[in-house]
Design an enzyme around this catalytic site. Structure first.
Site, PDB file in Angstrom:
ATOM      1  CB  THR A  16      65.916  33.605  80.983  1.00  0.00           C
ATOM      2  OG1 THR A  16      65.855  32.182  80.987  1.00  0.00           O
ATOM      3  CG2 THR A  16      67.273  34.053  81.457  1.00  0.00           C
ATOM      4  CE  LYS A  35      66.696  37.447  90.267  1.00  0.00           C
ATOM      5  NZ  LYS A  35      66.070  36.555  89.270  1.00  0.00           N
ATOM      6  CG  LEU A  76      55.782  27.734  80.050  1.00  0.00           C
ATOM      7  CD1 LEU A  76      54.964  27.108  81.183  1.00  0.00           C
ATOM      8  CD2 LEU A  76      57.275  27.568  80.329  1.00  0.00           C
ATOM      9  CB  VAL A 101      56.176  28.028  89.229  1.00  0.00           C
ATOM     10  CG1 VAL A 101      55.816  27.174  90.418  1.00  0.00           C
ATOM     11  CG2 VAL A 101      56.099  27.246  87.935  1.00  0.00           C
ATOM     12  CB  SER A 140      41.045  26.076  79.365  1.00  0.00           C
ATOM     13  OG  SER A 140      40.407  25.000  79.991  1.00  0.00           O
ATOM     14  CB  VAL A 178      40.944  25.981  72.408  1.00  0.00           C
ATOM     15  CG1 VAL A 178      41.352  25.616  70.986  1.00  0.00           C
ATOM     16  CG2 VAL A 178      40.640  27.470  72.512  1.00  0.00           C
ATOM     17  N   GLY A 191      45.675  32.096  79.110  1.00  0.00           N
ATOM     18  CA  GLY A 191      45.641  33.271  79.996  1.00  0.00           C
ATOM     19  C   GLY A 191      46.601  33.151  81.162  1.00  0.00           C
ATOM     20  N   PRO A 206      75.427  39.294  90.010  1.00  0.00           N
ATOM     21  CG  PRO A 206      77.046  40.981  90.166  1.00  0.00           C
ATOM     22  CD  PRO A 206      76.886  39.520  89.881  1.00  0.00           C
TER      23      PRO A 206
HETATM   24  C1  LIG Z   1      59.464  25.139  87.929  1.00  0.00           C
HETATM   25  C2  LIG Z   1      59.375  26.392  87.119  1.00  0.00           C
HETATM   26  C3  LIG Z   1      59.933  27.562  87.615  1.00  0.00           C
HETATM   27  C4  LIG Z   1      59.902  28.721  86.833  1.00  0.00           C
HETATM   28  N1  LIG Z   1      60.500  29.855  87.298  1.00  0.00           N
HETATM   29  C5  LIG Z   1      60.549  30.957  86.513  1.00  0.00           C
HETATM   30  C6  LIG Z   1      61.159  32.142  86.950  1.00  0.00           C
HETATM   31  O1  LIG Z   1      61.674  32.232  88.050  1.00  0.00           O
HETATM   32  N2  LIG Z   1      61.157  33.207  86.114  1.00  0.00           N
HETATM   33  C7  LIG Z   1      60.577  33.162  84.891  1.00  0.00           C
HETATM   34  O2  LIG Z   1      60.630  34.159  84.149  1.00  0.00           O
HETATM   35  N3  LIG Z   1      59.922  32.073  84.484  1.00  0.00           N
HETATM   36  C8  LIG Z   1      59.902  30.978  85.243  1.00  0.00           C
HETATM   37  N4  LIG Z   1      59.234  29.868  84.817  1.00  0.00           N
HETATM   38  C9  LIG Z   1      58.497  29.927  83.548  1.00  0.00           C
HETATM   39  C10 LIG Z   1      57.181  30.672  83.758  1.00  0.00           C
HETATM   40  O3  LIG Z   1      56.433  30.034  84.758  1.00  0.00           O
HETATM   41  C11 LIG Z   1      56.376  30.701  82.476  1.00  0.00           C
HETATM   42  O4  LIG Z   1      57.202  31.106  81.412  1.00  0.00           O
HETATM   43  C12 LIG Z   1      55.253  31.687  82.578  1.00  0.00           C
HETATM   44  O5  LIG Z   1      54.470  31.426  83.708  1.00  0.00           O
HETATM   45  C13 LIG Z   1      54.377  31.649  81.338  1.00  0.00           C
HETATM   46  O6  LIG Z   1      53.641  30.466  81.285  1.00  0.00           O
HETATM   47  P1  LIG Z   1      52.565  30.342  80.117  1.00  0.00           P
HETATM   48  O7  LIG Z   1      51.647  31.492  80.216  1.00  0.00           O
HETATM   49  O8  LIG Z   1      53.295  30.119  78.851  1.00  0.00           O
HETATM   50  O9  LIG Z   1      51.818  28.987  80.459  1.00  0.00           O
HETATM   51  P2  LIG Z   1      50.711  28.645  81.576  1.00  0.00           P
HETATM   52  O10 LIG Z   1      50.872  29.429  82.816  1.00  0.00           O
HETATM   53  O11 LIG Z   1      50.741  27.150  81.694  1.00  0.00           O
HETATM   54  O12 LIG Z   1      49.347  29.096  80.925  1.00  0.00           O
HETATM   55  C14 LIG Z   1      48.692  28.312  79.953  1.00  0.00           C
HETATM   56  C15 LIG Z   1      47.325  28.899  79.693  1.00  0.00           C
HETATM   57  O13 LIG Z   1      46.752  28.207  78.612  1.00  0.00           O
HETATM   58  C16 LIG Z   1      45.420  27.901  78.910  1.00  0.00           C
HETATM   59  N5  LIG Z   1      45.013  26.715  78.171  1.00  0.00           N
HETATM   60  C17 LIG Z   1      45.611  25.496  78.152  1.00  0.00           C
HETATM   61  N6  LIG Z   1      44.883  24.644  77.395  1.00  0.00           N
HETATM   62  C18 LIG Z   1      43.831  25.359  76.922  1.00  0.00           C
HETATM   63  C19 LIG Z   1      42.729  25.038  76.089  1.00  0.00           C
HETATM   64  N7  LIG Z   1      42.552  23.809  75.618  1.00  0.00           N
HETATM   65  N8  LIG Z   1      41.837  26.015  75.804  1.00  0.00           N
HETATM   66  C20 LIG Z   1      41.987  27.273  76.293  1.00  0.00           C
HETATM   67  N9  LIG Z   1      43.002  27.620  77.081  1.00  0.00           N
HETATM   68  C21 LIG Z   1      43.917  26.671  77.394  1.00  0.00           C
HETATM   69  C22 LIG Z   1      45.405  27.673  80.413  1.00  0.00           C
HETATM   70  O14 LIG Z   1      44.082  27.834  80.937  1.00  0.00           O
HETATM   71  C23 LIG Z   1      46.346  28.768  80.869  1.00  0.00           C
HETATM   72  O15 LIG Z   1      45.619  29.972  81.005  1.00  0.00           O
HETATM   73  C24 LIG Z   1      59.248  28.707  85.580  1.00  0.00           C
HETATM   74  C25 LIG Z   1      58.650  27.532  85.120  1.00  0.00           C
HETATM   75  C26 LIG Z   1      58.719  26.389  85.867  1.00  0.00           C
HETATM   76  C27 LIG Z   1      58.101  25.127  85.321  1.00  0.00           C
END
Ligand SMILES: Cc1cc2nc3c(=O)[nH]c(=O)nc-3n(C[C@H](O)[C@H](O)[C@H](O)COP(=O)(O)OP(=O)(O)OC[C@H]3O[C@@H](n4cnc5c(N)ncnc54)[C@H](O)[C@@H]3O)c2cc1C
Length: 534
Positions: free
Chosen positions: A365, A99, A354, A68, A60, A206, A33, A119
């Protein structure tokens, strides 16, 4: 009303949806989430709920989101438009700002090129695009003409004046723009919207997945003792890659051979009285620092390589950079896994966010990858095309997008001219480049136009031609000043003063970011048509 944005693939919320049942998909489970989970839920909901598909998101209670990811590309506008969510609603809820693009500071040491702005270009830039490309090509060939990108584009001037990229109603041109936002608030906002629209939410951890005889995922089991089956699983579990990696063992391609950064440290600072409309990316000793303006604070962070410095050194350097050595503000440390899976769609699992891969955040991106992956996948579902050939085609597209974007990000590092640390020297000397990049650099260095090469499938799959011209000229990849010859009549066709005046006349139609943001709840008018130039 929302915008009909041609290049951004968005259309009005009233677009009629197909309600015919989908053979083979009755139940979808999304694990995770974070931003990826909720963006996926909303895009799938739009297409699938009316067709009787049930969508459940599992999150979870013990693993947090990454928290971030606060900058976007202009494509995010298409995401909200396609869902019928207006800026007036989501921007204040997420402390969002407009932006215009990104300033890169300190990446090059070439005199006159110590900083430049990338830009988001739009149709108005057609007024000066020919002049820019002409001057850049003349300078690569040794003519002493002005070819720094900062003088040629409207978004650059808007950012320099902290103006927002939304023109007054009397000025009938739309400017492409991205956003900055609070990542945690955005997640909460998207969750509210998705649940309102019928997505089910379940808080549970999970623990593992059970596979069927053909290797597809049959169900996931939770620490709370439940077994949850579905026809389609979406892995949005972040770097953990619970389904795509841990359950299906999908091979992973690391990008570590030409993108060295693998960690980050983040710290907030108070926002300025006049809110900027750009991200600033400043090269530090072992990486770069971001500065992102929200309405409530600046988000700051240092993305660095642990091969070259420790987390403690990185935090100290960031604090020095921000003037926070004495301040009692806690820092957040993060690790990053840089690369991509080979199959984003594997069996009955789609990896988004991710879990599917990450190219470090330099050009912000990641949300675009989420959006493109899910909307691309929906096209296949809606066409009823779910076989192996469809999977292969889809995976190729997503991989192409990753590799094209990677080439562009690698160029930031490869073209640096700093020599102050091993980190920057290693980046400049690194020859792990794709064939497309080699060809492109070869053309540039031999004074030829790169437009045709970028237009070719491989290199243009991440960034448009204009962005390639910006990065190469912004980094000052030209003959040294002493080797330039005076520009003759053919090279020196355009008056920079005229270009400055033209841009200034346009810029007068845009208001300061802070002033405009104060008006957002009253709904700023949306232009009805947007045309991208290249
Ligand atoms: C330093 C940094 C800077 C960034 N800056 C940018 C930016 O400027 N622009 C941009 O577009 N992107 C940026 N990103 C990438 C961006 O943060 C992610 O792509 C975006 O937040 C999506 O993350 P996510 O949802 O894939 O993962 P997460 O936010 O890590 O979410 C993972 C989810 O999985 C759940 N989960 C994990 N394990 C379990 C389990 N066992 N059971 C149930 N649920 C579970 C967690 O509870 C959580 O809800 C950046 C990333 C980093 C590291």
């Amino acid at each position: 009303m929302t915008t009909a944005t041609l290049f951004n693939y968005s259309y009005g919320p009233g677009t009629r949806r197909d309600t015919a049942p989908l053979p083979g998909i009755r139940r979808v489970v999304i694990v995770g989430g974070g931003t990826a989970g909720w963006m996926t839920a909303l895009i799938l909901a739009r297409s699938l709920l009316d067709r009787g598909v049930q969508i459940t998101l599992l999150e979870s209670p013990v693993v947090g989101i990454i928290g971030v990811g606060e900058g976007s590309t202009p494509w995010l506008r298409g995401f909200f438009d396609s869902l019928g969510i207006e800026e007036a609603e989501w921007m204040p809820a997420c402390h969002a700002t407009y932006k215009c693009g990104i300033t890169f500071e300190g990446w090059s040491t070439k005199p006159g090129f110590e900083k430049y702005f990338h830009p988001f270009a739009s149709m108005l830039d057609n007024l000066t695009m020919r002049q820019f490309v002409h001057n850049v090509e003349a300078r690569i060939n040794g003519a002493n003409v002005h070819a720094h990108p900062d003088r040629f584009f409207i978004a650059t001037r808007l950012a320099a004046n902290r103006r927002a990229p939304k023109s007054s109603e009397a000025f009938p041109f739309d400017i492409w723009h991205g956003y900055h936002f609070d990542a945690v608030l955005l997640g909460q906002f998207l969750q509210r919207k998705a649940v309102e629209r019928g997505v089910r939410y379940q808080s549970c951890h999970v623990t593992h997945a059970t596979l069927s005889a053909d290797g597809a995922i049959e169900s996931v089991s939770t620490q709370e003792g439940e077994t949850i089956a579905a026809d389609l699983f979406v892995d949005c579990s972040g770097f953990a890659g619970l389904l795509i990696d841990k359950a299906l063992h999908t091979p992973f391609v690391s990008f570590a051979n030409n993108l060295f950064n693998d960690a980050a440290v983040a710290l907030p600072t108070p926002i300025d009285a006049a809110i900027p409309s750009e991200t600033v990316s400043t090269a530090l000793k072992h990486g770069w620092a971001w500065k992102i303006p929200l309405t409530s604070r600046f988000g700051n962070g240092y993305v660095y390589s642990t091969q070259f410095c420790t987390p403690e050194e990185a935090e100290t350097e960031l604090r020095q950079h921000l003037g926070l050595m004495q301040a009692d503000v806690p820092a957040r440390h993060l690790r990053m896994k840089i690369g991509r899976v080979t199959q984003h769609w594997n069996k009955n699992c789609l990896a988004v966010g991710l879990s599917q891969g990450f190219i470090e955040p330099l050009e912000a991106t990641a949300l675009l990858f989420i959006q493109r992956t899910v909307t691309g996948f929906v096209e296949f579902i809606e066409a009823g095309d779910m076989g192996e050939a469809a999977q292969a085609k889809f995976n190729q597209r997503v991989n192409d997008h990753f590799e094209g974007t990677r080439d562009y990000i690698v160029t930031h590092y490869k073209t640096n001219t700093r020599s102050d640390t091993d980190y920057w020297r290693a980046n400049a000397q690194n020859n792990n480049l794709s064939d497309s990049l080699r060809r492109l650099y070869g053309l540039w260095m031999s004074g030829k136009s790169i437009a045709a090469e970028v237009g070719r499938q491989e290199i243009g799959r991440g960034y448009p031609i204009f962005s390639w011209y910006c990065i190469m000229s912004g980094m000052g990849i030209f003959p040294d000043q002493k080797d330039l010859r005076p520009a003759n009549g053919k090279a020196d066709l355009y008056s920079m003063e005229e270009i400055d005046n033209l841009i200034e006349r346009c810029v007068q139609n845009f208001r300061p970011q802070k002033e405009l943001l104060a008006d957002i709840p009253k709904k700023i008018h949306e232009k009805s048509l947007q045309i991208y130039f290249w």
